[in-house]
Scaffold this active site. Structure first.
Site, PDB file in Angstrom:
ATOM      1  N   TYR A 290       0.896  -1.360   0.059  1.00  0.00           N
ATOM      2  CA  TYR A 290      -0.212   0.213   0.039  1.00  0.00           C
ATOM      3  C   TYR A 290       0.869   1.174   0.046  1.00  0.00           C
ATOM      4  O   TYR A 290       1.959   1.426   0.507  1.00  0.00           O
ATOM      5  CB  TYR A 290      -1.100   0.088   1.081  1.00  0.00           C
ATOM      6  N   GLY A 305       7.570   3.769  13.378  1.00  0.00           N
ATOM      7  CA  GLY A 305       6.468   4.069  12.266  1.00  0.00           C
ATOM      8  C   GLY A 305       5.026   3.704  12.783  1.00  0.00           C
ATOM      9  O   GLY A 305       4.161   3.631  12.166  1.00  0.00           O
ATOM     10  N   HIS A 309      -4.408   6.560  15.031  1.00  0.00           N
ATOM     11  CA  HIS A 309      -4.726   7.086  13.935  1.00  0.00           C
ATOM     12  C   HIS A 309      -6.606   6.377  13.656  1.00  0.00           C
ATOM     13  O   HIS A 309      -6.474   5.321  13.880  1.00  0.00           O
ATOM     14  CB  HIS A 309      -4.284   7.420  12.627  1.00  0.00           C
ATOM     15  N   CYS A 327       0.234   0.013  13.854  1.00  0.00           N
ATOM     16  CA  CYS A 327      -0.273   1.116  14.484  1.00  0.00           C
ATOM     17  C   CYS A 327      -1.642   0.997  15.478  1.00  0.00           C
ATOM     18  O   CYS A 327      -2.098  -0.285  15.279  1.00  0.00           O
ATOM     19  CB  CYS A 327      -0.966   1.989  13.331  1.00  0.00           C
ATOM     20  N   ASN A 329      -5.448   1.425  15.545  1.00  0.00           N
ATOM     21  CA  ASN A 329      -6.389   1.715  14.831  1.00  0.00           C
ATOM     22  C   ASN A 329      -7.580   2.394  15.766  1.00  0.00           C
ATOM     23  O   ASN A 329      -8.025   1.302  16.483  1.00  0.00           O
ATOM     24  CB  ASN A 329      -7.059   0.650  13.654  1.00  0.00           C
TER      25      ASN A 329
END
Length: 379
Positions: A290, A305, A309, A327, A329
């Site tokens: 992606y 990284g 979010h 991350c 989410n």
């Protein structure tokens, strides 16, 4: 005959004494040397003079009438005469690689005048290295924020630089400097800063010898404030992102963290720091197929990284399964709610993962144990 010789000897002795008296002028006579004496530091004709050490002019056996140090353009360097008029010192720093001139007059205790003339030359660095300071003046930051000084070239003499750095605060919290590289030094306390602490940092770098002919380009200072105590706690198996303020839970958001079984894609263990906030961020990871994936309310907490979010595309797994690439989410409403409370410098504490991130991704200050942190000082 003997009497004549004795008379002659007496006459010769008197002549010698009188001649000696005549050859020695009294201190008050016009021909006597002035008793006052100027002493200048740096000395007249000195070269490679440091720029961050005050120029000092003193007079013995007298008082200073006037004194000045002038730059190559003829402009005077600011200075101050002592109340007793026996010494004078500059109150501003000098410039690199310049010729300065002395001028001065003094009156001795004998009433005679003396003058100061001449000049000196300051050092000319092979390179001038600039340092920047974070947090910046007037900023409000979270309780885990490290104080950072970064340099635009490597520093050889780290001890000399560190001695020029001072941190004070109104809570009397003690901390320590640690060199993360030859171009970056951080300061933090053993535990998080107390809420609402006011901090003053001085980096008196101008004129400091960095080694190898390089010198500090300029001083930098900062006055900033620690905000409220807010900590994000992530226990990855719970699928919940918990926000605590002053030790009390104020929010708990369903989340999807990094994949539990893949050490390359987990949300790693460690104490991290909120580094950056963006209303929208483009996520790219070609290795996993992606690029330019836009997500809202992105809060970065590691240069490895990891972000907190919005990811409504993963809503089915949020609160149920860990399926991200590292991350945290959240659904959009929760991501916005957290984003609005987040502050640069807030700690993010992660546990429960199969992976612990090595202490090398800036800002990794809180991943280093305090005892080890102290060994990273240059002093």
């Amino acid at each position: 005959m003997t009497a004549l010789l004795l008379g002659a000897a007496l006459l010769a002795g008197c002549s010698s004494t009188e001649a000696g008296k005549a050859s020695r002028a009294s201190a008050g006579s016009p021909d006597a040397p002035a008793v006052a004496k100027f002493t200048a530091v740096p000395a007249v004709d000195a070269v490679d003079v440091p720029v961050n050490v005050p120029v000092n002019v003193t007079v013995s056996d007298g008082t200073i009438d006037e004194v000045a140090v002038s730059n190559p353009e003829g402009a005077p360097v600011a200075g101050k005469l002592a109340d007793d008029k026996k010494s004078w010192a500059t109150t501003e720093v000098l410039g690199y690689g310049k010729v300065y001139s002395y001028s001065g007059k003094a009156t001795g205790t004998d009433g005679k005048k003396i003058e100061l003339k001449g000049g000196f030359t300051t050092l000319a660095p092979a390179a001038q290295v600039r340092g920047t300071l974070f947090p910046v003046d007037g900023q409000q930051v979270g309780v885990a924020v490290p104080i950072m000084v970064k340099f635009d070239a490597p520093v050889a003499d780290r001890a000399a630089v560190q001695k020029a750095l001072t941190v004070t605060n109104d809570q009397n919290v003690k901390g320590a400097w640690a060199w993360l590289s030859d171009q970056e030094v951080h300061y933090r306390p053993e535990a998080y800063w107390p809420a609402n602490t006011k901090i003053h940092v001085e980096a008196k770098l101008y004129g400091v010898a960095y080694g190898g002919g390089a010198y500090g380009a300029a001083d930098v200072t900062s006055d900033f404030t620690i905000g409220r105590n807010q900590v994000v706690k992530i226990d990855t198996p719970t699928h919940q992102l918990v926000v605590q303020r002053d030790g009390q839970t104020v929010a708990s958001y369903p989340a999807s963290f990094g994949r539990d079984a893949d050490p390359e894609l987990t949300t790693p263990n460690g104490t991290f720091v909120v580094m950056q906030k963006d209303e929208q961020w483009s996520f790219d990871n070609p290795q996993y197929g992606y690029t330019n994936v836009l997500k809202k309310w992105a809060v970065r907490f590691s240069n490895h990284g990891e972000f907190i979010h919005e990811n409504n595309d993963n809503a089915a797994n949020i609160g149920n399964n860990n399926t991200s690439h590292g991350c945290a989410n959240l659904v959009e409403a929760d991501a916005k709610a957290y984003y609005d409370t987040a502050m640069i410098g807030d700690p993010v504490e992660v546990v429960g993962s199969i992976t612990t991130l090595p202490a090398k991704y800036d800002w990794y200050d809180w991943q280093v144990p305090w005892a080890q942190w102290q060994t990273m000082s240059a002093i």
